[in-house]
Design a protein around this motif. Structure first.
Motif, PDB file in Angstrom:
ATOM      1  N   GLY A 165       0.808  -1.207   0.000  1.00  0.00           N
ATOM      2  CA  GLY A 165       0.000   0.000   0.000  1.00  0.00           C
ATOM      3  C   GLY A 165       0.841   1.256   0.000  1.00  0.00           C
ATOM      4  N   LYS A 166       0.242   2.336  -0.467  1.00  0.00           N
ATOM      5  CA  LYS A 166       0.959   3.602  -0.553  1.00  0.00           C
ATOM      6  C   LYS A 166       0.980   4.371   0.762  1.00  0.00           C
ATOM      7  N   ARG A 167       0.215   3.885   1.722  1.00  0.00           N
ATOM      8  CA  ARG A 167       0.263   4.463   3.067  1.00  0.00           C
ATOM      9  C   ARG A 167      -0.052   3.351   4.053  1.00  0.00           C
ATOM     10  N   ASN A 168       0.412   3.538   5.277  1.00  0.00           N
ATOM     11  CA  ASN A 168       0.190   2.546   6.317  1.00  0.00           C
ATOM     12  C   ASN A 168       0.070   3.286   7.637  1.00  0.00           C
ATOM     13  N   ALA A 169      -1.160   3.423   8.106  1.00  0.00           N
ATOM     14  CA  ALA A 169      -1.424   4.223   9.299  1.00  0.00           C
ATOM     15  C   ALA A 169      -0.836   3.610  10.553  1.00  0.00           C
ATOM     16  N   SER A 170      -0.432   2.349  10.517  1.00  0.00           N
ATOM     17  CA  SER A 170       0.100   1.698  11.708  1.00  0.00           C
ATOM     18  C   SER A 170       1.617   1.842  11.834  1.00  0.00           C
ATOM     19  N   ILE A 171       2.242   2.492  10.861  1.00  0.00           N
ATOM     20  CA  ILE A 171       3.683   2.748  10.929  1.00  0.00           C
ATOM     21  C   ILE A 171       3.909   4.222  11.269  1.00  0.00           C
ATOM     22  N   ASP A 172       4.675   4.485  12.304  1.00  0.00           N
ATOM     23  CA  ASP A 172       5.033   5.862  12.646  1.00  0.00           C
ATOM     24  C   ASP A 172       6.159   6.288  11.698  1.00  0.00           C
ATOM     25  N   VAL A 173       5.760   6.829  10.563  1.00  0.00           N
ATOM     26  CA  VAL A 173       6.732   7.175   9.531  1.00  0.00           C
ATOM     27  C   VAL A 173       7.640   8.304  10.000  1.00  0.00           C
ATOM     28  N   THR A 174       7.105   9.216  10.790  1.00  0.00           N
ATOM     29  CA  THR A 174       7.922  10.312  11.324  1.00  0.00           C
ATOM     30  C   THR A 174       9.045   9.764  12.198  1.00  0.00           C
ATOM     31  N   ALA A 175       8.706   8.850  13.101  1.00  0.00           N
ATOM     32  CA  ALA A 175       9.729   8.243  13.962  1.00  0.00           C
ATOM     33  C   ALA A 175      10.732   7.452  13.139  1.00  0.00           C
ATOM     34  N   ALA A 176      10.233   6.713  12.154  1.00  0.00           N
ATOM     35  CA  ALA A 176      11.137   5.937  11.298  1.00  0.00           C
ATOM     36  C   ALA A 176      12.137   6.852  10.608  1.00  0.00           C
ATOM     37  N   GLN A 177      11.643   7.956  10.077  1.00  0.00           N
ATOM     38  CA  GLN A 177      12.512   8.897   9.375  1.00  0.00           C
ATOM     39  C   GLN A 177      13.572   9.460  10.316  1.00  0.00           C
TER      40      GLN A 177
ATOM     41  N   TRP B  72      16.606  -0.448  -2.872  1.00  0.00           N
ATOM     42  CA  TRP B  72      17.272   0.006  -1.640  1.00  0.00           C
ATOM     43  C   TRP B  72      18.660  -0.622  -1.522  1.00  0.00           C
ATOM     44  N   LEU B  73      18.787  -1.885  -1.823  1.00  0.00           N
ATOM     45  CA  LEU B  73      20.087  -2.554  -1.778  1.00  0.00           C
ATOM     46  C   LEU B  73      21.066  -1.917  -2.758  1.00  0.00           C
ATOM     47  N   ASP B  74      20.539  -1.417  -3.878  1.00  0.00           N
ATOM     48  CA  ASP B  74      21.374  -0.778  -4.896  1.00  0.00           C
ATOM     49  C   ASP B  74      21.668   0.685  -4.580  1.00  0.00           C
ATOM     50  N   GLY B  75      21.123   1.161  -3.470  1.00  0.00           N
ATOM     51  CA  GLY B  75      21.379   2.542  -3.068  1.00  0.00           C
ATOM     52  C   GLY B  75      20.500   3.571  -3.735  1.00  0.00           C
ATOM     53  N   CYS B  76      19.421   3.129  -4.379  1.00  0.00           N
ATOM     54  CA  CYS B  76      18.509   4.053  -5.076  1.00  0.00           C
ATOM     55  C   CYS B  76      17.071   3.728  -4.691  1.00  0.00           C
ATOM     56  N   PRO B  77      16.676   3.989  -3.446  1.00  0.00           N
ATOM     57  CA  PRO B  77      15.346   3.593  -2.977  1.00  0.00           C
ATOM     58  C   PRO B  77      14.223   4.239  -3.784  1.00  0.00           C
ATOM     59  N   ILE B  78      13.150   3.499  -3.948  1.00  0.00           N
ATOM     60  CA  ILE B  78      11.999   3.960  -4.735  1.00  0.00           C
ATOM     61  C   ILE B  78      10.716   3.809  -3.915  1.00  0.00           C
ATOM     62  N   ARG B  79       9.664   4.464  -4.384  1.00  0.00           N
ATOM     63  CA  ARG B  79       8.324   4.403  -3.780  1.00  0.00           C
ATOM     64  C   ARG B  79       8.366   4.725  -2.285  1.00  0.00           C
ATOM     65  N   LEU B  80       9.151   5.734  -1.928  1.00  0.00           N
ATOM     66  CA  LEU B  80       9.286   6.095  -0.519  1.00  0.00           C
ATOM     67  C   LEU B  80       8.004   6.733   0.006  1.00  0.00           C
ATOM     68  N   ILE B  81       7.647   6.395   1.231  1.00  0.00           N
ATOM     69  CA  ILE B  81       6.533   7.034   1.936  1.00  0.00           C
ATOM     70  C   ILE B  81       7.139   8.063   2.868  1.00  0.00           C
ATOM     71  N   GLU B  82       6.821   9.311   2.638  1.00  0.00           N
ATOM     72  CA  GLU B  82       7.401  10.399   3.447  1.00  0.00           C
ATOM     73  C   GLU B  82       6.567  10.660   4.681  1.00  0.00           C
ATOM     74  N   ALA B  83       7.235  11.145   5.713  1.00  0.00           N
ATOM     75  CA  ALA B  83       6.526  11.538   6.941  1.00  0.00           C
ATOM     76  C   ALA B  83       5.629  12.729   6.638  1.00  0.00           C
ATOM     77  N   PRO B  84       4.441  12.781   7.262  1.00  0.00           N
ATOM     78  CA  PRO B  84       3.552  13.925   7.025  1.00  0.00           C
ATOM     79  C   PRO B  84       4.189  15.214   7.479  1.00  0.00           C
ATOM     80  N   ALA B  85       3.874  16.284   6.791  1.00  0.00           N
ATOM     81  CA  ALA B  85       4.422  17.597   7.150  1.00  0.00           C
ATOM     82  C   ALA B  85       3.921  18.016   8.515  1.00  0.00           C
ATOM     83  N   GLN B  86       4.790  18.565   9.324  1.00  0.00           N
ATOM     84  CA  GLN B  86       4.421  19.017  10.656  1.00  0.00           C
ATOM     85  C   GLN B  86       3.790  20.403  10.577  1.00  0.00           C
ATOM     86  N   SER B  87       2.641  20.559  11.231  1.00  0.00           N
ATOM     87  CA  SER B  87       1.957  21.862  11.221  1.00  0.00           C
ATOM     88  C   SER B  87       2.749  22.843  12.082  1.00  0.00           C
ATOM     89  N   ALA B  88       2.752  24.087  11.660  1.00  0.00           N
ATOM     90  CA  ALA B  88       3.518  25.109  12.375  1.00  0.00           C
ATOM     91  C   ALA B  88       2.854  25.463  13.693  1.00  0.00           C
TER      92      ALA B  88
END
Length: 322
Positions: free
Chosen positions: A79-91, A306-322
Motif C-alpha cells: 500500500g501507498k500508506r500505512n497508518a500503523s507505521i510511525d513514519v515520522t519516527a522511522a525517518q 534500496w540494496l542498490d542505493g537508489c530507494p523507490i516508492r518512498l513514503i514520506e513523513a507527514p508535514a508538521q503543522s507550524a
C-alpha cells in the motif's frame, strides 16, 4: 548478507506470490505466518533483521518499537500508506519506509459480497442447508432501496456505481464532493446526518485519520433506520465498537457486516462474536491473488532498489503543522 522478515503471512503464500528468488544471493528471507501481538516478542524476533516486509497494517510499528530495533533500516509495506507505521519516527531513526500499489476492486467486490450476504441472510441459509434444513429467513431486495456511501474516493466511487446498477438510489457524503460532481456520477451529495436517516444500506470508505476515528458512534446509530444495515470495509476505528454492539443488541439497526476491527486478529472472546446480527469476515478486503502478486512483486523491486542505493516508492513523513 541482509536479513528480511516477511510478517503476517497468514496463508503462507508470500513466497509463491512474488519473485523473491531475485534476492536469494543478497538476502536471507524468513517468513512469519503467526501474528505477534507483544512488542517484546516483536523486538526479540526482529532484532537481527535489516528489512521488514509489513503486510498492510497487520503489525503496528510505533515509535517505541522502532527505537528498540537498531538494526532495522527498511520497512517495505504493502500500500501507498500505512497508518500503523510511525513514519515520522522511522525517518528520525534513519529507517526508510516504502510502499506499493494495490488494486481497489477486491475491496469493492467484498463490500458487495457482504451487502448481498446480509440482505439475503445468506450465511444463515447456507448453514441451515448444511445442517439438513431448508429456507427459514425472509431476505430483502436492494432494487429501489437507498445506498449511503460515506467517502466517495476511489473505492466509494466504484461501490456507488454498482449500487446504481442494482437500481438503488445512491447518497454520498464526502468532504470534497460538490453537487456538480455528484450529479455527474449519478448520486446525491448530502450531509452525514441526512445520509444516515435516509439510507437502507450504509457503507464506509474513508481513510483512517483524526477526523474519521469514531465517525460512527452512538448518535449516528440512533439516526439510522431500524431496518438499515452497516458495512465497514474501511478501518476498524472508524466505527465505535462499543456503540455498534449496543446498537446491534438493542436493534437500533438491523445488522452489520465488518471486515475490519480495532484489534486484529479479532480476540477470541470479543463481544462482537456473540452478536447474532453481525457478519464478521477476517479483513479480506485486499486479500486476493492478483493483489498479492502486485504487492510482493513491487516489494521485491523496492528492496532491490534500496540494496542498490537508489530507494523507490518512498513514503514520506507527514508535514508538521507550524
Amino acid at each position: 548478507m541482509k536479513k528480511i522478515a516477511i510478517l503476517d503471512d497468514y496463508q503462507g503464500v508470500a513466497l509463491s506470490q512474488g519473485p523473491w528468488r531475485r534476492l536469494e544471493s543478497r538476502c536471507e528471507i524468513q517468513v512469519f505466518r503467526e501474528h505477534m501481538d507483544s512488542e517484546d516478542e516483536l523486538v526479540a524476533t526482529l532484532a537481527e533483521f535489516d528489512i521488514v516486509v509489513a503486510n498492510r497494517e497487520r503489525t503496528p510499528f510505533p515509535r517505541t518499537l522502532l527505537q528498540r530495533l537498531p538494526r532495522l533500516r527498511l520497512i517495505a509495506t504493502s500500500g501507498k500508506r500505512n497508518a500503523s507505521i510511525d513514519v515520522t519516527a522511522a525517518q528520525e531513526l534513519g529507517i526508510l519506509v516504502c510502499g506499493t500499489e494495490t488494486l481497489s476492486y477486491p475491496t469493492v467486490e467484498l463490500t458487495w459480497a457482504l451487502i448481498l450476504a446480509l440482505s439475503r441472510d445468506l450465511v444463515a441459509e447456507v448453514n441451515s442447508v448444511r445442517r439438513g434444513g431448508w429456507q427459514h429467513t425472509l431476505g430483502t431486495g436492494l432494487h429501489g432501496k437507498v445506498l449511503g456511501v460515506i467517502g466517495l474516493g476511489r473505492l466509494g466511487n466504484a461501490v456507488a456505481k454498482i449500487g446504481l446498477a442494482f437500481g438503488m438510489e445512491v447518497l454520498a457524503c464526502s468532504r470534497s464532493l460538490t453537487d456538480s460532481q455528484a450529479q455527474a456520477l449519478g448520486v446525491q451529495a448530502v450531509s452525514l446526518d441526512e445520509l444516515l436517516v435516509r439510507s437502507d444500506v450504509v457503507t464506509l470508505h474513508v481513510p483512517l485519520n483524526k477526523q474519521s476515528v469514531n465517525l460512527m458512534g452512538a448518535d449516528q446509530f440512533k439516526r439510522m433506520k431500524p431496518s438499515a444495515i452497516l458495512v465497514n470495509t474501511a478501518r476498524g476505528p472508524v466505527v465505535n465498537e462499543a456503540a455498534l454492539i449496543d446498537a446491534l443488541k438493542n436493534q437500533l439497526i438491523r445488522a452489520a457486516a465488518l471486515d475490519v476491527y480495532n484489534v486484529e486478529p479479532l480476540p477470541v472472546n470479543h463481544p462482537l462474536r456473540e452478536c447474532p446480527n453481525v457478519l464478521l469476515s477476517p479483513h479480506l478486503g485486499y486479500v486476493v491473488q492478483e493483489n498479492y502478486q502486485v504487492v510482493f512483486e513491487q516489494s521485491v523491486e523496492n528492496i532491490t532498489a534500496w540494496l542498490d542505493g537508489c530507494p523507490i516508492r518512498l513514503i514520506e513523513a507527514p508535514a508538521q503543522s507550524a
